[in-house]
Every structure is written in C-alpha cells, then in structure tokens.
Design an enzyme around this catalytic site. Structure first.
Site, short mmCIF file in Angstrom:
data_model
loop_
_atom_site.label_atom_id
_atom_site.label_comp_id
_atom_site.label_asym_id
_atom_site.label_seq_id
_atom_site.Cartn_x
_atom_site.Cartn_y
_atom_site.Cartn_z
N LYS A 1 -5.43 9.50 54.63
CA LYS A 1 -6.74 9.91 54.74
C LYS A 1 -6.96 10.53 56.02
CE LYS A 1 -11.07 7.45 53.26
NZ LYS A 1 -11.85 6.12 53.22
N GLU B 1 -18.83 -5.61 43.29
CA GLU B 1 -20.48 -6.08 43.29
C GLU B 1 -20.81 -7.23 42.53
OE1 GLU B 1 -19.92 -1.74 44.45
OE2 GLU B 1 -19.56 -3.07 42.72
N ARG C 1 -25.23 -2.69 40.10
CA ARG C 1 -23.99 -2.85 39.53
C ARG C 1 -23.86 -4.38 38.98
NH1 ARG C 1 -18.87 0.43 41.47
NH2 ARG C 1 -18.63 0.81 38.96
#
Length: 635
Positions: free
Chosen positions: A280, A367, A395
């Site tokens: 990344k 979640e 969610r």
C-alpha cells in the site's frame, strides 16, 4: 507517456515489460500530483498500479467484467479507461467520482463504496452469463480486509459450491503476511497451476488406476499424500476446501509473475483465487511508511514533505471529541468498552486503545458482528460504545432492530459522519440513519448543537440504563465554543429554546442550527420574530414543547440534514396528526428522495435547497398562508 491520451486499455497488450514499468512510474507520479490537490484514496491506488495494468492486459474490458471491491482502489482503472483528463475534478462537485460509477464509463460494471460486495455481485454476473450462454471472464478484485465481511464469506461459500467459473483476485496489502508465507508457497502455487503440472498429475493418476487390484489403492494413497502436503505447506487450504483453486501468493508488483499466473488461471475450470501481495502506498515514501492507515484516504497534502494541508480552525474534531470524552469517562468506569468495525483511526479511538487495550475491540469489516457483540456485552453488564459511521450502520440494520432494540439493551451507538460527508458521495452520505432507526422501539436518538453539548451527551449516553441510545455527530470540526469542565446529564427527550419569537418557529438540530439562526436574523430585519428550538432529541421528542408550539398557532418549519422520508420532520407531522392539530402550517426542509452525489457540503446543501435563504422563503410563505386563511375566516 501522456496519460491524457489514453482512451482504451487495449494499448496495454502491445507494450513490453520496460514500457509497462515506465507506464507504472508515470501513473504513480500522476496520482501523487493530482491527489495532492484533491485528496483521495492515494495509498490503496499506489499499491495496485501493476496489478490493474496486468488485469487490463490479461482481460478484455468491458466484455470481461472487472469488479473492484470497495472501489477506492479504482483510480488506476479510471486512468486506463480514458479518464485521466478529468482527475483535476476528482471527488469535486460535478466532477469525477472517487469510486466506480456506471454512468462514467462502460468499464465501470459495478458501483461500490461499501466493502465485501464484489463477490456476491460477481456471482450474480457469472450466473447471468451462464444462463444466457455467454462466454467471458468475471474478475472481482477484493482486499484481504474485505474478507472479514460476512457477505464475502457467504459469497465464497456459494461460488465454491456451484463451481462457478470465476477468477477472484485477493489483493493482500498487509506486508506482515509476506514473510509468513515464504517462497515454498510461490513455488507450489506456480507448480500446481501450470498446465504441464496438472497434465502430469492427471496422467499419473490414470496410470496408477490402470494397475490391477492395487491401482485404486495406490491412486487413493497418492491423493492422500498430495492432500497432506497441501495441508502442511499451502496457506490457501481454506480456499481449496471451499472449492477454489488457490494460486499464490505472488508479487503484485512483478509483471512477469502477474501475467504468467493470470494466463494460467484462465485455463482452469471452476473458481480460482489468486493471492496477490502488494504494498500500500508504493512509490511514495510517506504513504509506504504508513503503519496505521493515515494515508488510506487523505485530504490535500504537500508532495515534497507529505505534510497534510490542515484546516485553519482551532475547534476540536467531532470524532476525537466524542472518543476522548468516552475515554475520560472510561477512566472512572471500568465497564466502559469501545468497539469499532475496522475504523479505529477514522473514529479517533487510538487513544482509548492505547490506554485500555483490554477494553478495545476492532472486529474488522464486520458491522453486523460488531452490533451483536455490543448487544452481548450489554446483556452481561458491560457498557459498550459502538463507534460506527452512519453509512456503515446501514449494514447492521437487523442487528440494531433484532438484537439491540428488541432486547432493550444498553448499547451506546456513536453514529459518526452523520449528515452530508461531501467528497465520498452517494455511498457515504450519512443521511439515512434517522429514517431507519426512528421506527425502532426503545431507541433514543440525539444530536448536539455544538461540541460542548456533545460531551454532555456522551455522559448522558453512558449513564443511561433504560435501553439503546444513539448519538449522531458530523464529519469535521466543531464550532469552537467554550467547553464546560464538568460533565452532566441532559434529561432525555428535552428540547431547548435558543431564541424567542412570536411570529414563527424553526425546529432543528445539529449542523443546521447555524442556518436557522442566520434565517432568523434575516427574518428579524423584515419584522418577523422567529423562535429557534434545538430539537436535540430526535427520539423521543419533547412532546410538552410540541404541544405548546401547536397550540400557539405559529407556523413551524423543521430543518434536517437528513432524508425527509421518515425523518424528523415526518415525526413532527405525525405528532400533529395524532393529536388533532392542523398540519397546514408545518413545512419541512431536508433531503428529498434522491441519492446525493459527491461535492463540497456547502454546494450540496445549495443544490438541495437547504439554505438560510430557502428557510426565509419557507417561513414567509407559511406566514402568508396563515394570514390568507385568517382573512378568509373573517370574511
């Protein structure tokens, strides 16, 4: 290379390795420069430059379908599909979206903004392909973090069970994983997937089975040996057992390895998962050296130093204020814990985690699990603070309803990024939570007018013991108001009169209170005295004050930075109807029945007609309507 001249990814198939590396350099330089002005998800995109190029070389988009999970790593894809010239408008009002957008390009086949959806969508596209008798590749690209989402695991289970032809790219940018895997896995991955190896293996098994009497046993023994080695050496056994052919891990920045593996994968029947290790932020040291996610998504920054262009305001950030107040109370109450679904940095819980490591839980992108885990803790006498963005709380709707509210458990939900969030656009605007929470029995919903009231609401929430309580707070910084040293509770369901007025009333809360004050000042200059009410409790409402307002005969304007359908204004109308009051003198301002695109919040509010000028017009129309009605009655 002038990236602005790219119109289609087809040119990639003609480039040699050196040209591909040069192109990668140009793309990284381009992204670093453009994102320094616009902000954006620079870290994820710098990490997938070679991978995205390799995918567009190996496949024929848009016939072959590339689906980017979450979508914040699709900038390279946008460049390669002819949108480089639009990057000065990235995430800006009416500009290029920071996520895949179907209306932008035929190459954007799936819109994403929330994690873990790509595999289910890919299964749907593959099923449609097979039903229609078509022949093309379906290629979802999903990160290692997204696999913590239950939806991704459900999709993996189904894809493997149906043996669907699909090539899944697992983009793994957690560098600590690479040493744990080692060269053995690279070698086995290449051996097991190369067609000569598969052919030799199949020929050997056929030969063994032809040996009389013992052939079958030898073949079975060979298969057990092969399986034992696989369990011993191959980290991809999890995927193999789900029905996937596992390839990798491979270096996601090595064009030769990427091309070889992708071509091998195209020859395999059934679902394939290619484990690609990337870095990344690759190519920009400040992003490469980031260990906590600061460079995942940023605002503008200085290229030379990597310093962020900071806001000039001295007011505290909302997320930090709420997290710090929870931490402050946790020092006195060891029952307080904090839970986050993969957002410890965004929710500013690093301080809590450092001070109370045994009372902090980052559950990953999960979640639903976070919400029910909080319910389980509350059922056991703990005080959980669930820090979750409004857009991600969507969610966990069923868990909020079924596990938290139905059981009336004392969970404190910190709804971060409530209201418009700006540049991230449709998938991230926190404007639905009032509508989908308000109808749930037992829940309390509140939003402060400023950061001082916000800290008192944190204490109110953690002292509350009669069920779930949610605190909404916006993205960005507070107003810079003086802060009380001592915390106190705010009586549940009480509103506050901020300004007296005999001619009309504006009832609002949170970020739209300054708008109401501005409107009241304009109206005052016109001789109209307007009462301003801080409706800080969205549920339960202050019924005593509502009765007073309804009985006064004043026109009432409600304002909310949230959806009108099912929102706060709807609740006021419901109250009036239920108690026999006329609704003719009540008007609502808020977000209509649309998805709000990306852009600065001020410009979006203007487009949505949530402005002080509009509030003035609405109040004046209500007063004119009332006067006309009274004149008619006298006549």
């Amino acid at each position: 290379m002038d990236l602005n001249n790219i119109s289609s990814p087809s040119f990639l198939k003609e480039l040699n390795t050196k040209q591909l590396r040069d192109l990668s350099y140009d793309i990284r330089k381009f992204l670093i420069e453009k994102c320094s002005n616009t902000g954006g998800h620079i870290g994820p995109n710098l990490g997938v430059v070679e991978l995205t190029i390799a995918l567009h070389r190996a496949f024929n988009s848009p016939k072959d379908k590339l689906l980017f999970d979450v979508g914040h790593q699709a900038y390279v894809h946008k460049i390669l599909t002819g949108r480089a010239s639009e990057f000065d408008t990235l995430r800006q009002y009416k500009g290029l979206s920071g996520f895949p957008k179907r209306i932008e390009s035929e190459h954007d086949v799936w819109e994403t903004g929330h994690s873990s959806t790509s595999l289910s969508a890919a299964m749907g596209m593959a099923a449609a392909r097979d039903v229609k008798g078509e022949h093309h590749y379906i290629v979802p690209i999903i990160g290692d973090g997204a696999l913590t989402g239950g939806m991704a695991l459900e999709a993996l289970n189904h894809i493997g069970h149906k043996k669907t032809n699909m090539i899944v790219i697992l983009n793994d940018n957690e560098m600590s994983i690479a040493p744990n895997v080692g060269a053995v896995h690279n070698i086995l991955g290449r051996l097991r997937t190369a067609s000569p190896y598969n052919r030799v293996k199949d020929d050997l098994e056929m030969l063994l089975k032809k040996i009389p009497a013992v052939g079958g046993k030898l073949a079975a023994t060979a298969e057990r040996v092969k399986d034992s080695l696989k369990y011993l050496l191959v980290s991809g056994i999890f995927f193999e057992e789900l029905g996937f052919t596992y390839l990798g891990p491979i270096d996601g920045h090595n064009f030769e390895m990427l091309e070889e593996t992708l071509q091998n994968a195209k020859k395999i029947q059934g679902p394939v998962i290619i484990h690609v290790v990337t870095k990344k932020g690759k190519g920009y040291l400040p992003a490469e050296n980031d260990t906590i996610g600061t460079w995942h998504g940023t605002g503008p920054y200085k290229i030379e130093t990597g310093d962020f262009v900071k806001s000039t305001t001295s007011a505290p950030g909302w997320s930090k204020l709420i997290a710090d107040t929870v931490t402050r109370i946790a020092r006195e109450d060891d029952r307080v814990v904090a839970i986050t679904p993969a957002m410890p940095v965004g929710s500013k819980l690093e301080g809590f985690a450092k001070e109370f490591p045994n009372r902090f839980y980052d559950v990953g992108i999960a979640e639903q699990h976070a919400a029910t885990m909080a319910a389980g803790m509350a059922a056991s006498g703990i005080k959980p603070f669930l820090a979750i963005y409004s857009t991600f709380l969507q969610r966990a709707y069923d868990q909020m309803l079924h596990d938290i509210c139905r059981q009336n458990l004392n969970v404190f939900i910190g709804i971060d990024r409530a209201g418009l969030v700006g540049a991230d656009g449709e998938t991230h605007q926190g404007v639905f939570d009032i509508a989908f929470l308000r109808h749930m029995p037992n829940i309390v919903i509140m939003m402060p007018k400023d950061e001082n009231e916000g800290q008192h609401m944190v204490k109110t929430a953690l002292d509350y013991e009669d069920g779930p309580i949610a605190l909404r707070y916006p993205r960005g910084n507070g107003l810079g108001v003086p802060m009380d040293k001592e915390l106190h509770d705010i009586p549940i369901g009480t509103w506050e009169v901020l300004q007296e007025g005999v001619d009309a009333a504006i009832v609002t809360f949170g970020t739209t209170i300054p708008l109401a004050k501005n409107a009241a000042n304009i109206l005052s200059a016109k001789g109209i005295q307007t009462e301003i009410i801080n409706a800080r409790f969205i549920k339960p409402m202050d019924e005593k004050m509502l009765h007073r307002l309804m009985q006064s005969g004043k026109p009432i304007l409600t304002i909310e930075e949230a959806m009108l359908e099912g929102g706060f204004g709807s609740a006021v109308l419901e109250f009036a109807n239920d108690h026999g009051y006329s609704t003719d003198r009540i008007a609502r301002m808020g977000i209509p029945d649309i998805f709000v695109e990306h852009g600065s919040v001020d410009l979006l509010l203007r487009d949505l007609h949530i402005t002080d000028e509009e509030a003035v017009n609405r109040v004046e129309r209500l007063i004119a309507k009332k006067s006309k009605k009274q004149a008619g009655l006298k006549a």
